[in-house]
Write a protein that holds these residues in place. Structure first.
Motif, PDB file in Angstrom:
ATOM      1  N   GLU A 174       0.835  -1.199   0.000  1.00  0.00           N
ATOM      2  CA  GLU A 174       0.000   0.000   0.000  1.00  0.00           C
ATOM      3  C   GLU A 174       0.875   1.257   0.000  1.00  0.00           C
ATOM      4  O   GLU A 174       0.633   2.199  -0.752  1.00  0.00           O
ATOM      5  CB  GLU A 174      -0.938  -0.008   1.204  1.00  0.00           C
ATOM      6  N   TYR A 175       1.878   1.270   0.862  1.00  0.00           N
ATOM      7  CA  TYR A 175       2.853   2.368   0.872  1.00  0.00           C
ATOM      8  C   TYR A 175       4.038   1.921   1.708  1.00  0.00           C
ATOM      9  O   TYR A 175       3.948   0.966   2.482  1.00  0.00           O
ATOM     10  CB  TYR A 175       2.254   3.662   1.437  1.00  0.00           C
ATOM     11  N   GLY A 176       5.166   2.625   1.546  1.00  0.00           N
ATOM     12  CA  GLY A 176       6.336   2.329   2.369  1.00  0.00           C
ATOM     13  C   GLY A 176       7.444   1.656   1.591  1.00  0.00           C
ATOM     14  O   GLY A 176       7.566   1.810   0.370  1.00  0.00           O
ATOM     15  N   THR A 177       8.268   0.897   2.306  1.00  0.00           N
ATOM     16  CA  THR A 177       9.470   0.287   1.748  1.00  0.00           C
ATOM     17  C   THR A 177       9.445  -1.214   1.980  1.00  0.00           C
ATOM     18  O   THR A 177       9.274  -1.674   3.106  1.00  0.00           O
ATOM     19  CB  THR A 177      10.729   0.891   2.392  1.00  0.00           C
ATOM     20  N   LEU A 178       9.621  -1.967   0.891  1.00  0.00           N
ATOM     21  CA  LEU A 178       9.585  -3.427   0.929  1.00  0.00           C
ATOM     22  C   LEU A 178      10.834  -3.958   0.253  1.00  0.00           C
ATOM     23  O   LEU A 178      11.118  -3.612  -0.894  1.00  0.00           O
ATOM     24  CB  LEU A 178       8.334  -3.930   0.194  1.00  0.00           C
ATOM     25  N   ALA A 224       0.474   0.807  -6.467  1.00  0.00           N
ATOM     26  CA  ALA A 224       0.109   2.018  -7.232  1.00  0.00           C
ATOM     27  C   ALA A 224      -0.399   1.696  -8.633  1.00  0.00           C
ATOM     28  O   ALA A 224      -0.045   2.354  -9.606  1.00  0.00           O
ATOM     29  CB  ALA A 224       1.311   2.969  -7.317  1.00  0.00           C
ATOM     30  N   GLY A 225      -1.209   0.645  -8.745  1.00  0.00           N
ATOM     31  CA  GLY A 225      -1.785   0.299 -10.037  1.00  0.00           C
ATOM     32  C   GLY A 225      -0.840  -0.420 -10.979  1.00  0.00           C
ATOM     33  O   GLY A 225      -1.168  -0.624 -12.151  1.00  0.00           O
ATOM     34  N   LEU A 226       0.309  -0.831 -10.478  1.00  0.00           N
ATOM     35  CA  LEU A 226       1.291  -1.564 -11.273  1.00  0.00           C
ATOM     36  C   LEU A 226       1.401  -2.988 -10.759  1.00  0.00           C
ATOM     37  O   LEU A 226       1.176  -3.251  -9.584  1.00  0.00           O
ATOM     38  CB  LEU A 226       2.680  -0.915 -11.160  1.00  0.00           C
ATOM     39  N   ARG A 227       1.781  -3.900 -11.658  1.00  0.00           N
ATOM     40  CA  ARG A 227       2.177  -5.232 -11.210  1.00  0.00           C
ATOM     41  C   ARG A 227       3.612  -5.455 -11.641  1.00  0.00           C
ATOM     42  O   ARG A 227       3.958  -5.255 -12.808  1.00  0.00           O
ATOM     43  CB  ARG A 227       1.292  -6.319 -11.823  1.00  0.00           C
ATOM     44  N   GLY A 248       2.141   8.549  -4.698  1.00  0.00           N
ATOM     45  CA  GLY A 248       3.262   9.152  -5.424  1.00  0.00           C
ATOM     46  C   GLY A 248       3.915   8.132  -6.330  1.00  0.00           C
ATOM     47  O   GLY A 248       3.421   7.026  -6.501  1.00  0.00           O
ATOM     48  N   PRO A 249       5.058   8.500  -6.944  1.00  0.00           N
ATOM     49  CA  PRO A 249       5.758   7.547  -7.809  1.00  0.00           C
ATOM     50  C   PRO A 249       6.336   6.376  -7.017  1.00  0.00           C
ATOM     51  O   PRO A 249       6.503   6.452  -5.796  1.00  0.00           O
ATOM     52  CB  PRO A 249       6.871   8.386  -8.442  1.00  0.00           C
ATOM     53  N   VAL A 250       6.617   5.305  -7.715  1.00  0.00           N
ATOM     54  CA  VAL A 250       7.183   4.089  -7.127  1.00  0.00           C
ATOM     55  C   VAL A 250       8.603   3.931  -7.633  1.00  0.00           C
ATOM     56  O   VAL A 250       8.852   4.053  -8.839  1.00  0.00           O
ATOM     57  CB  VAL A 250       6.350   2.850  -7.526  1.00  0.00           C
ATOM     58  N   ARG A 251       9.543   3.670  -6.732  1.00  0.00           N
ATOM     59  CA  ARG A 251      10.913   3.369  -7.138  1.00  0.00           C
ATOM     60  C   ARG A 251      11.171   1.887  -6.892  1.00  0.00           C
ATOM     61  O   ARG A 251      10.925   1.375  -5.800  1.00  0.00           O
ATOM     62  CB  ARG A 251      11.921   4.203  -6.359  1.00  0.00           C
ATOM     63  N   LEU A 252      11.658   1.221  -7.918  1.00  0.00           N
ATOM     64  CA  LEU A 252      12.041  -0.186  -7.813  1.00  0.00           C
ATOM     65  C   LEU A 252      13.535  -0.280  -8.056  1.00  0.00           C
ATOM     66  O   LEU A 252      14.025   0.179  -9.095  1.00  0.00           O
ATOM     67  CB  LEU A 252      11.291  -1.025  -8.849  1.00  0.00           C
ATOM     68  N   SER A 253      14.266  -0.843  -7.095  1.00  0.00           N
ATOM     69  CA  SER A 253      15.709  -1.058  -7.230  1.00  0.00           C
ATOM     70  C   SER A 253      15.957  -2.559  -7.367  1.00  0.00           C
ATOM     71  O   SER A 253      15.465  -3.351  -6.556  1.00  0.00           O
ATOM     72  CB  SER A 253      16.450  -0.520  -6.002  1.00  0.00           C
ATOM     73  N   VAL A 254      16.701  -2.946  -8.408  1.00  0.00           N
ATOM     74  CA  VAL A 254      17.030  -4.356  -8.647  1.00  0.00           C
ATOM     75  C   VAL A 254      18.515  -4.534  -8.385  1.00  0.00           C
ATOM     76  O   VAL A 254      19.355  -4.031  -9.139  1.00  0.00           O
ATOM     77  CB  VAL A 254      16.674  -4.772 -10.089  1.00  0.00           C
ATOM     78  N   PHE A 255      18.844  -5.229  -7.309  1.00  0.00           N
ATOM     79  CA  PHE A 255      20.251  -5.478  -6.964  1.00  0.00           C
ATOM     80  C   PHE A 255      20.745  -6.772  -7.598  1.00  0.00           C
ATOM     81  O   PHE A 255      21.884  -6.877  -8.031  1.00  0.00           O
ATOM     82  CB  PHE A 255      20.422  -5.523  -5.447  1.00  0.00           C
ATOM     83  N   ASN A 274       5.701   6.545 -12.513  1.00  0.00           N
ATOM     84  CA  ASN A 274       4.585   7.350 -12.025  1.00  0.00           C
ATOM     85  C   ASN A 274       3.365   6.465 -11.785  1.00  0.00           C
ATOM     86  O   ASN A 274       3.239   5.401 -12.404  1.00  0.00           O
ATOM     87  CB  ASN A 274       4.245   8.450 -13.033  1.00  0.00           C
ATOM     88  N   PRO A 275       2.467   6.871 -10.893  1.00  0.00           N
ATOM     89  CA  PRO A 275       1.295   6.046 -10.582  1.00  0.00           C
ATOM     90  C   PRO A 275       0.546   5.648 -11.852  1.00  0.00           C
ATOM     91  O   PRO A 275       0.326   6.476 -12.737  1.00  0.00           O
ATOM     92  CB  PRO A 275       0.444   6.959  -9.699  1.00  0.00           C
TER      93      PRO A 275
END
Length: 199
Positions: free
Chosen positions: A92-96, A114-117, A134-141, A165-166
């Protein structure tokens, strides 16, 4: 692995492996009861529909088999699907932060936010940062992710980050930045790893 009745994937449950600070779980005591937020404790069962929440100083780690799902402070979400073929986490929100081991039987892992899969390859290490609306940031390590929105799929490889962006209306690539939360997750992985290989 165990199989349920024909055609029905058996339910699988995760367990709380660590709860620090203000870490809460949505408990439903019995059939028909409304449920309530309560402090999460180690070995709490987490199944599809179990809500997870962390406050300003909270952290929560849920393990599903060899995979780890970790919430940093000020986060909320839960699994919308969790069985032997699919784990889908709704943030829903936060950091995972997610750490995936090599799948044994082709099981898949995805995150909705945010409406993304976002489909996640395994093995892999990922972090999601989602502001409310707000926007979603995805980091791939490690690994590879595919961000899916209406009519579009964005590939994100190891060593990349993407800000979306959402609803998927525009995105940009960045360099992933390692945070204190990522370092903590790596330490947790290192603590768990030797115990698992000893079995």
């Amino acid at each position: 692995g165990a199989q349920g009745p024909a055609g029905e994937p058996p339910l699988i449950a995760g367990r709380v492996a660590l709860a620090e600070g203000d870490a809460q779980i949505w408990r439903v005591e019995g059939e028909g009861s409304a449920g309530q937020w309560d402090d999460a404790v180690v070995n709490d069962v987490v199944s599809a529909g179990t809500g997870l929440y962390t406050g300003g100083n909270g952290r929560n780690e849920v393990r599903v088999g060899p995979n780890a799902f970790r919430l940093d402070a000020n986060s909320r979400g839960g699994f919308s699907q969790l069985d032997y073929s699919t784990a889908s986490f709704d943030l829903e929100y936060g950091t995972l932060a997610i750490r995936l081991a090599t799948p044994e039987q082709g099981e898949t892992t995805s995150v909705t936010v945010a409406g993304l899969r976002i489909d996640l390859a395994a093995p892999g290490r990922y972090r999601f940062d989602a502001a409310d609306r707000g926007p979603v940031r995805l980091s791939v390590f490690e690994g590879q992710a595919t961000v899916r929105s209406a009519g579009r799929a964005i590939g994100v490889g190891a060593g990349q980050a993407v800000v979306v962006n959402p609803g998927g209306s525009g995105f940009s690539y960045e360099q992933p930045v390692v945070t204190a939360f990522d370092q903590w997750a790596l330490q947790r992985d290192a603590q768990v790893q030797p115990a698992r290989s000893a079995t």
